[in-house]
Design an enzyme around this catalytic site. Structure first.
Site, mmCIF file in Angstrom:
data_model
loop_
_atom_site.group_PDB
_atom_site.id
_atom_site.type_symbol
_atom_site.label_atom_id
_atom_site.label_comp_id
_atom_site.label_asym_id
_atom_site.label_seq_id
_atom_site.Cartn_x
_atom_site.Cartn_y
_atom_site.Cartn_z
ATOM 1 N N LYS A 265 58.698 46.446 22.814
ATOM 2 C CA LYS A 265 59.912 47.262 23.446
ATOM 3 C C LYS A 265 60.207 48.259 22.498
ATOM 4 O O LYS A 265 60.054 48.268 21.278
ATOM 5 C CB LYS A 265 61.076 46.224 23.405
ATOM 6 C CG LYS A 265 61.018 44.945 24.471
ATOM 7 C CD LYS A 265 62.003 44.263 24.607
ATOM 8 C CE LYS A 265 62.191 43.127 25.650
ATOM 9 N NZ LYS A 265 62.233 43.717 26.876
ATOM 10 N N ARG A 339 58.369 34.716 32.869
ATOM 11 C CA ARG A 339 57.784 34.062 34.043
ATOM 12 C C ARG A 339 56.696 33.264 33.518
ATOM 13 O O ARG A 339 56.366 32.317 34.205
ATOM 14 C CB ARG A 339 57.489 35.144 35.077
ATOM 15 C CG ARG A 339 56.689 36.243 34.640
ATOM 16 C CD ARG A 339 56.473 37.392 35.484
ATOM 17 N NE ARG A 339 57.708 38.386 35.148
ATOM 18 C CZ ARG A 339 57.911 39.463 35.856
ATOM 19 N NH1 ARG A 339 57.086 39.977 36.776
ATOM 20 N NH2 ARG A 339 59.194 40.138 35.439
HETATM 21 N N1 BES Z 1 63.911 39.648 28.471
HETATM 22 C C1 BES Z 1 63.591 40.625 29.131
HETATM 23 C C2 BES Z 1 64.369 41.130 30.515
HETATM 24 C C3 BES Z 1 65.839 41.559 29.879
HETATM 25 C C4 BES Z 1 65.796 42.827 29.638
HETATM 26 C C5 BES Z 1 67.010 40.771 29.713
HETATM 27 C C6 BES Z 1 67.310 43.569 29.130
HETATM 28 C C7 BES Z 1 68.122 41.374 29.425
HETATM 29 C C8 BES Z 1 68.218 42.394 28.874
HETATM 30 C C9 BES Z 1 62.373 40.543 29.889
HETATM 31 O O1 BES Z 1 61.314 39.569 29.100
HETATM 32 C C10 BES Z 1 61.544 41.603 29.907
HETATM 33 O O2 BES Z 1 61.382 42.333 29.116
HETATM 34 N N2 BES Z 1 61.106 42.037 31.466
HETATM 35 C C11 BES Z 1 60.608 43.397 31.791
HETATM 36 C C12 BES Z 1 59.727 43.064 32.933
HETATM 37 C C13 BES Z 1 58.986 44.315 33.149
HETATM 38 C C14 BES Z 1 57.810 44.625 32.158
HETATM 39 C C15 BES Z 1 58.169 44.062 34.549
HETATM 40 C C16 BES Z 1 61.860 44.317 31.915
HETATM 41 O O3 BES Z 1 62.683 43.874 32.643
HETATM 42 O O4 BES Z 1 61.632 45.716 31.648
HETATM 43 ZN ZN ZN Z 2 59.960 40.622 27.825
#
Ligand code: BES
Ligand code: ZN
Ligand code: ZN
Length: 487
Positions: A265, A339
């Site tokens: 990230k 997931r």
């Molecule tokens: N933990 C994150 C989702 C999230 C983002 C929760 C911001 C709370 C605040 C999750 O693991 C994630 O990073 N999801 C990605 C999925 C994508 C790569 C398909 C996302 O939401 O960007």
């Molecule tokens: Zn994530």
């Protein structure tokens, strides 16, 4: 916060802060001309959560008199409005220098249940976590420690006993969510749960990595393999219902820190990912509430605990993992890890407990925040009755939910050319394709709902049941759902 029921109010010399809850439109003549005039000048109407205060001389002492509004007496959100009144008082006086408060619950024509809700509001809004702030200025410290409740309707005490269990659950969730990633990791999450459930009669089961390996949980273990912290699967079981009745199972995403892994990230805001275990936190706190009030239901909380880190051992984009169900997953983005954790936790929970219904909570997608902001969590379900019951519990508890669709056309979006599925869809409908992924791990005939709580477990501003930070979302939803639909 200590809450004590008293027959008569301590005088202004021993406790200077005297508060009461009033309804919108109430005649305030009992409080005297000074308060009536002041309230009018301040445009105090008694709407839910509005507070007016004034000072009065009583003998040698100066008494601080506060009235908090609970809105209209016949409002359909009456219980939540009364809770808000209690919370508003706690929010106002928590760090005010006042150490004790007299709270008169005899003014607003409350039922015992509503009076207990006011106390829940006081208690929830006064939770704070200052343990790492060693240099907090004296005037920023929490001072309010004791509430003397007077005038409470008959039965408030008994109602408060179960509300207090709910408060302990919410507080536990907030604590888990607030602790930083260096303090809260899979094993320490388990330790905190062992301590919290000690002596309650709940049964705790913990799987370590070798045991999960043995069971073939390649998806959950895949996420954890780039971390120096060992992964865990934790189950908390409470058999308060009929012997042999199938349990309701709650499953939580417990990513104790989500860097994104190799699909790392961006730096700004990454600290927020300490609360990527918000779903697991809600499940653990929800279970603590149910166990604390000795719910007459068979329930299990299962949480998958991992840390998602990038290192030489981490999973790569393109890797194919085999889940416990036998289904294979092409990992196209290591940041779509929730997931992967949930699919093994969901599969294991179904094998282990043969649930009557299964409900998961997860901070699963950023797209959920784009869709619903920070007001509602999204709910996805394969069963309308289960969804409706959860939506009803959400309305009563204040933990808001909004239903979104799932279906075969969305399901197709996660087909993979090399494995049974891929772990991301395309650009659109990110929260729905995540739900479709989980759906593939639910056995036919098992009612299932998925709550994407990414937008609601943490707040940048204070709300009525929390300060800024962890909201405690989910505990009351779980409690209400079980009370209304399982017990
Ligand atoms: N933990 C994150 C989702 C999230 C983002 C929760 C911001 C709370 C605040 C999750 O693991 C994630 O990073 N999801 C990605 C999925 C994508 C790569 C398909 C996302 O939401 O960007
Ligand atoms: Zn994530
Ligand atoms: Zn995540």
């Amino acid at each position: 916060m200590q809450i004590i029921f008293a027959d008569t109010a301590p005088d202004a010399v021993s406790v200077s802060l005297h508060a009461s809850i009033v309804n919108q439109g109430d005649d305030l003549s009992d409080y005297g001309a000074a308060l009536i005039g002041g309230a009018k000048a301040a445009r105090f109407k008694g709407s839910a959560g509005q507070v007016f205060e004034t000072y009065m001389v009583e003998g040698e002492a100066v008494k601080r008199v506060a009235v908090a509004g609970a809105g209209e007496k016949d409002a359909d959100k009456r219980r939540l409005n009364v809770e808000r009144a209690g919370a508003a008082l706690a929010g106002k006086y928590l760090r005010s220098g006042e150490t004790e408060m007299v709270l008169d619950l005899g003014q607003a024509d409350l039922t015992a249940e509503e009076a207990a809700a006011a106390l829940l509001g006081v208690r929830l809004r006064s939770w704070s976590h200052d343990k790492y702030r060693t240099k907090l200025a004296a005037d920023k410290k929490v001072t309010l420690k004791k509430v003397h409740v007077v005038g409470a309707p008959e039965g408030t005490n008994a109602n408060w006993e179960s509300e207090a269990a709910i408060a302990r659950g919410v507080e536990f969730t907030k604590r888990l969510i607030t602790e930083p990633g260096n303090v809260l990791y899979p094993e320490s999450f388990v330790t905190l749960c062992r301590e919290a459930f000690e002596g309650t009669g709940a049964e705790i089961t913990v799987l370590d990595e070798a045991e999960m390996e043995e069971l073939g949980m390649g998806a959950l273990l895949g996420v954890g393999q780039g971390s120096a912290r060992a992964s865990r699967l934790l189950a908390i079981r409470w058999n308060g219902g009929e012997e042999g009745a199938k349990p309701t199972v709650f499953v939580g995403k417990g990513v104790t820190f989500d860097t994104g892994g190799i699909s790392i990230k961006p730096g700004p805001g990454m600290e927020d990912m300490k609360w990527d275990m918000g779903g697991a936190g809600a499940v653990a706190g929800g279970m603590l509430a149910l166990v604390g009030r000795r719910a007459k239901a068979n329930v299990v909380g299962v949480v998958g605990l991992v840390e998602n880190m990038p290192d030489g051992n981490a999973i790569r984009p393109g890797d194919v993992l085999t889940s416990m169900s036998g289904q294979t997953i092409e990992v196209l983005n290591t940041d779509a890890e929730g997931r992967l954790v949930l699919c093994d936790a969901l599969h294991w929970a179904q094998e282990q407990y043969d649930p009557a219904a299964i409900v998961d909570f997860a901070t699963l997608t950023g797209a959920m925040i784009i869709a619903l902001g920070n007001e509602h969590a999204g709910i996805f379900a394969n069963d309308d009755t289960l969804a409706d019951n959860l939506l009803e519990a959400s309305r009563v508890s204040g933990d808001k939910l909004w239903r979104l669709p799932i279906g075969p056309a969305y399901d197709k979006l996660i087909d993979s050319p090399i494995a049974d599925m891929k772990n991301i869809g395309g650009r659109g409908a990110g929260s729905i394709t995540a739900a479709q992924f989980l759906h593939r791990f639910i056995k036919k005939g098992t009612p299932w709902a998925h709550c994407d709580v990414a937008g609601v477990v943490w707040s940048d501003k204070p709300g009525h049941a929390h300060d800024k930070g962890a909201t405690g979302y989910g505990v009351r939803l779980i409690d209400r759902y079980v009370a209304n639909s399982v017990e």
